[in-house]
Design an enzyme around this catalytic site. Structure first.
Site, PDB file in Angstrom:
ATOM      1  CB  SER A 193      28.619  41.935  41.978  1.00  0.00           C
ATOM      2  OG  SER A 193      29.372  43.118  42.017  1.00  0.00           O
ATOM      3  CG  HIS A 250      32.084  47.532  40.453  1.00  0.00           C
ATOM      4  ND1 HIS A 250      31.899  46.445  41.263  1.00  0.00           N
ATOM      5  CD2 HIS A 250      30.964  47.628  39.690  1.00  0.00           C
ATOM      6  CE1 HIS A 250      30.722  45.896  41.007  1.00  0.00           C
ATOM      7  NE2 HIS A 250      30.133  46.592  40.044  1.00  0.00           N
ATOM      8  NE  ARG A 279      28.918  43.707  33.130  1.00  0.00           N
ATOM      9  CZ  ARG A 279      28.291  43.097  34.124  1.00  0.00           C
ATOM     10  NH1 ARG A 279      28.966  42.412  34.991  1.00  0.00           N
ATOM     11  NH2 ARG A 279      26.990  43.173  34.241  1.00  0.00           N
ATOM     12  CE  LYS A 295      21.485  43.476  40.934  1.00  0.00           C
ATOM     13  NZ  LYS A 295      22.848  43.989  40.668  1.00  0.00           N
TER      14      LYS A 295
END
Length: 163
Positions: A127, A16, A89, A40
């Site tokens: 994360s 990040h 990613r 989440k």
């Protein structure tokens, strides 16, 4: 030009921070929003995640950190941001971000999404992975900035003193 980068940062990773640093070089002002993701359940409080962002971005004079309530496009409009930065990613991220760019563009046709590819050394950092390692008391120093590591170590020490 004003840009934005949004994420849950639960917790903030070096991946990040890399995207934030690179995006900050492309705009005059970059807003980094800690988002509440309704899908989440966060491990860390909004306040903690914002504090980590502020500490990690302290050396970036054109970066402003804030909490995002509601939709990304609304936070961007309020901040005057016309460019939304996203990190990619892998192929899975690409498909997700393509869909999000479409939806954000639908909601605000003036919003442009710019995707930055993650550097190879950070492409497996997430994360979710860090949270799993923390849950089992594993070393996460390689994955998180010093401000996050410090808090996690302090929490672990407090947990050990309680037990």
């Amino acid at each position: 030009m004003i840009g934005a980068f949004c994420g849950s940062f639960d917790p903030l990773t070096l991946g990040h921070v890399d995207i934030i640093e690179r995006a900050s070089r492309l705009v005059d002002t970059l807003y980094v929003f800690v988002a509440v993701n309704s899908e989440k359940r966060s491990m860390y409080s909004l306040e903690q995640r914002l504090a980590w962002l502020e500490a990690a971005c302290a050396g970036l004079p054109n970066v402003r950190c804030a909490v995002q309530n509601g939709l990304v496009v609304d936070a961007c409009r309020k901040a005057g941001a016309r460019v939304l930065f996203r990190g990619i990613r892998n192929g899975q991220d690409c498909a997700y971000e393509q869909n999000m760019a479409f939806m954000n563009g639908y909601l605000d046709p003036d919003m442009e999404t710019v995707c930055l590819f993650t550097k190879p050394e950070y492409d497996l950092y997430s994360s979710s992975n860090v949270r799993e390692l923390v849950k089992y008391h594993q070393d996460v120093a390689k994955f998180v900035p010093a401000c996050v590591l410090k808090t996690l170590l302090e929490q672990e020490e407090m947990d050990e003193n309680i037990n």
